[in-house]
Design a protein around this motif. Structure first.
Motif, short mmCIF file in Angstrom:
data_model
loop_
_atom_site.label_atom_id
_atom_site.label_comp_id
_atom_site.label_asym_id
_atom_site.label_seq_id
_atom_site.Cartn_x
_atom_site.Cartn_y
_atom_site.Cartn_z
N ALA A 271 -6.33 -29.50 -20.80
CA ALA A 271 -6.25 -28.05 -20.93
C ALA A 271 -5.46 -27.66 -22.18
CB ALA A 271 -5.62 -27.44 -19.68
N MET A 272 -4.39 -28.40 -22.45
CA MET A 272 -3.60 -28.14 -23.66
C MET A 272 -4.46 -28.40 -24.90
SD MET A 272 -0.27 -27.38 -24.17
CE MET A 272 0.75 -28.27 -22.99
N GLY A 273 -5.25 -29.45 -24.83
CA GLY A 273 -6.13 -29.76 -25.95
C GLY A 273 -7.16 -28.68 -26.18
N LEU A 274 -7.70 -28.12 -25.10
CA LEU A 274 -8.68 -27.03 -25.22
C LEU A 274 -8.05 -25.81 -25.89
CD1 LEU A 274 -11.49 -25.85 -24.52
CD2 LEU A 274 -10.49 -25.09 -22.34
N LEU A 275 -6.83 -25.46 -25.47
CA LEU A 275 -6.15 -24.30 -26.03
C LEU A 275 -5.96 -24.46 -27.54
CD1 LEU A 275 -4.69 -21.61 -25.20
CD2 LEU A 275 -2.59 -22.96 -25.08
N GLU A 276 -5.65 -25.69 -27.96
CA GLU A 276 -5.35 -25.94 -29.37
C GLU A 276 -6.61 -26.17 -30.20
OE1 GLU A 276 -2.45 -29.06 -29.51
OE2 GLU A 276 -0.84 -27.80 -28.67
N LYS A 277 -7.56 -26.95 -29.69
CA LYS A 277 -8.75 -27.28 -30.50
C LYS A 277 -9.65 -26.07 -30.72
CE LYS A 277 -11.99 -28.93 -26.93
NZ LYS A 277 -12.67 -30.11 -26.36
N THR A 278 -9.62 -25.10 -29.80
CA THR A 278 -10.39 -23.88 -30.00
C THR A 278 -9.71 -22.96 -31.01
OG1 THR A 278 -9.30 -22.90 -28.07
CG2 THR A 278 -11.48 -23.89 -27.73
N GLY A 279 -8.45 -23.28 -31.35
CA GLY A 279 -7.71 -22.45 -32.30
C GLY A 279 -7.10 -21.21 -31.68
N VAL A 280 -7.10 -21.14 -30.35
CA VAL A 280 -6.55 -19.96 -29.67
C VAL A 280 -5.04 -19.90 -29.83
CG1 VAL A 280 -6.17 -18.85 -27.44
CG2 VAL A 280 -8.44 -19.70 -28.04
#
Length: 643
Positions: free
Chosen positions: A606-615
């Motif tokens: 989930a942390m990776g999703l938050l960061e890789k989407t650039g959010v």
């Protein structure tokens, strides 16, 4: 909903600025041979385009291409977007460029399910405050009429609330814009609706002016200003300007106006299976000043009218997934906080505290309304009743705001000891941003701050620290959490107040929309288990409901103010939300999306999703554009929905 006659230039909010300079008006398309709305398509008279809810659309925003709207929402979620309008030419003889009728219909699925206008689908006019778009004034539904002004962009905020039990699927509908012929030969008679509204407004003026005898001069001046503002609203209402208004409704039937000349915005909403939890996963407790309510609305503490006002504010705020508490500050930042103004044995208290939308509630340390019981007797009785309720697990005591020295910390410990004598399992919340200034706990200020739990233990269970202390050093979180005994029920919450300042996430007026929404992204990433905000209605003192709203001196604009009194904008007593409050809600809904993804794939993913989407990467590194938010939400939808 009744909102006739509010003109942006007359709304009594401090520093309201709606533009109106006519800059850019001549960059419109060449003047058509005819500007008669009954002959010319609305698209030839006015630019209409859509914008995401994270954009601050100012009065000089330039037009963009109009595209269909495609939205995604879970059940029990609110999704929103904005519609901007800017006249190309003038088609009215009076000062505005012209009048536009806005009509919306239910959103329907192929299975026949509906999202109903006025219940699930709502429109609000965006009103600038200090030149920044912020106040959201409700429009009449399903049809409203608005005035557009030369060289000025006007904005409508569209919200869709999806009920818990709404069947998943695709819902479609339209929002229709029709330029109206308002000059020359317009109807001059008043209908019953207009007469009723006029009567209400004039009675309001009388109510404001009649009781001035013997009042202090400053209050008399304030009442005169309010009466003048009300009269000005009447003069600019449709009744006196050929039915041209800013927020008024129209009695014209849709078949009279809507035609093949109208402009239609196609709206499609995908509702998916996920249900945003009714009880928020993150307790977000936000203060409401009872003193501000008492002063502005002229209600006496403990009176029937007082309870009614507090009840109105409490119930209205629950829709924003926050847990309101009422508060009154005392000497040395001692604070009386309470979620229910009624005693624990009153049926209303159980109604309040059992509400599943409430994630946490404040228990008062002493009586809210003075009575015959001693403080000790009152506290014992309250705690004995509440401890036997299923909702006791949501209870906390908030006794002191930001202790600064040993005397303050000793006061917290003394009050907490009294509470534990009757309820050893009670939770005490303490906010702080430093250690005691007169007795440093460590060589450096930050080390002293980190050691505060050692000073307050066991007299505090919820350690609520300022985000300002962290700056952009997210790595310092581990130092704070390391000092806590989570195995003994200690929690780490965070709060914002005054700071942190730009570019860090906060809710100050004028900050970027994504910056305001990022407050909750930060909370999720740092791992706090709760959040506190000091005030939602803490503007300067006023003694008339419709008085000008002024932000408190010494604070950044908007700090401590997330909504406005409804009476400032119309005769309605329902509070008026700010864009910042809507973005707070969006952030809390994003939090639930991240929690869902985390439950499926783990926190690291989930942390990776938050960061890789650039959010969101950190307090100075978050998206300035809306697109990454849609990507993140779409990824959660695609990976977590039922197959």
């Amino acid at each position: 909903m009744d909102n006739n006659g509010s003109q942006e230039m007359t709304v009594p909010v401090e520093g309201v600025a709606g533009g109106g300079t006519a800059y850019g008006f001549n960059d419109a398309e060449p003047l058509k041979q005819s500007t008669d709305p009954s002959e010319v398509p609305t698209a030839d008279l006015v630019n209409v385009w859509c914008m995401p809810n994270t954009v601050n659309v100012g009065s000089q925003e330039t037009p963009r291409p109009l595209e269909p709207i495609n939205l995604l929402a879970a059940r029990n979620e609110r999704e929103s977007f904005q519609i901007a309008m800017r006249p190309k030419v003038s088609w009215a003889a009076s000062s505005p460029s012209g009048s536009v009728q806005v009509q919306c219909n239910d959103l329907c699925s192929s299975a026949g399910d509906r999202l109903i206008v006025g219940q699930s689908l709502n429109l609000r006019r965006v009103v600038p405050v200090l030149g920044v778009p912020d106040a959201l004034v409700p429009l009449d539904l399903p049809v409203s009429q608005l005035s557009l002004f030369p060289g000025e962009t006007s904005v409508i905020w569209v919200s869709i609330d999806v009920p818990n039990g709404q069947p998943p699927g695709q819902y479609e509908g339209e929002i229709i814009f029709s330029a109206m012929k308002t000059d020359g030969g317009g109807s001059a008679h008043l209908g019953k609706h207009e007469k009723d509204q006029l009567c209400v407004e004039l009675n309001n003026c009388l109510d404001i002016m009649e009781p001035i005898e013997g009042k202090p001069m400053d209050e008399v001046v304030e009442r005169i200003k309010c009466a003048s503002s009300s009269l000005r609203r009447i003069l600019f209402s449709p009744s006196f300007s050929e039915f041209i208004s800013t927020n008024g409704s129209t009695d014209m039937m849709e078949e009279d106006v809507v035609s093949n000349l109208s402009l239609r915005i196609k709206l499609r909403l995908t509702v998916w299976e996920f249900i945003i939890p009714v009880t928020p996963s993150l307790p977000s407790v936000i203060g409401v000043s009872d003193t501000v309510i008492e002063d502005r609305f002229g209600v006496e503490r403990g009176s029937e009218e007082w309870y009614e006002k507090l009840d109105l504010h409490f119930k209205w705020l629950l829709q924003y997934r926050i847990s309101p508490y009422f508060c009154k500050w005392g000497e040395g930042m001692r604070v009386l906080t309470y979620t229910s103004p009624w005693p624990a044995d009153h049926p209303k208290s159980d109604e309040y505290l059992s509400d599943p939308r409430l994630a946490a509630y404040a228990v008062p340390y002493r009586q809210v309304i003075a009575g015959d019981d001693s403080r000790e007797s009152y506290l014992r009785k309250e705690v004995e009743i509440l401890r036997n309720k299923p909702h006791w697990k949501k209870a906390y005591f908030y006794l002191w705001d930001e202790p600064l020295n040993m005397e303050h910390f000793d006061s917290v410990r003394k009050m907490a000891s009294e509470i534990y004598a009757y309820a050893p399992d009670a939770r005490v919340l303490t906010t702080y941003y430093c250690g005691p200034g007169d007795a440093p706990l460590a060589p450096t200020p930050f080390e002293s701050f980190v050691k505060v739990p050692n000073l307050l233990r066991p007299h505090t269970q919820i350690y609520c620290t300022s985000e300002w202390v962290l700056g952009n050093r997210e790595d310092l979180v581990k130092d704070i959490v390391h000092e806590l005994q989570t195995e003994n029920g200690e929690e780490w919450w965070t709060y914002i107040c005054l700071g942190p300042s730009d570019p860090h996430p906060n809710w100050h007026l004028g900050m970027r929309g994504t910056q305001q929404r990022a407050v909750m992204w930060r909370v999720w990433k740092e791992g706090g288990t709760g959040f506190l905000y000091w005030g939602a209605n803490c503007y300067e003192k006023a003694t008339v409901p419709s008085a000008e709203v002024k932000f408190r001196r010494g604070l950044p604009p908007g700090d401590g103010v997330l909504y406005y009194p409804g009476e400032v904008f119309s005769s309605s007593s329902e509070p008026v939300a700010s864009l910042r409050l809507e973005r707070l809600l969006s952030g809390l809904q994003d939090y639930e999306y991240l929690k869902l993804y985390e439950s499926k794939y783990g926190r690291d993913e989930a942390m990776g999703l938050l960061e890789k989407t650039g959010v969101y990467t950190g307090p100075e590194r978050y998206t300035l554009e809306h697109r990454p938010i849609d990507v993140l939400r779409g990824e959660v939808y695609n990976t977590c929905r039922s197959s």
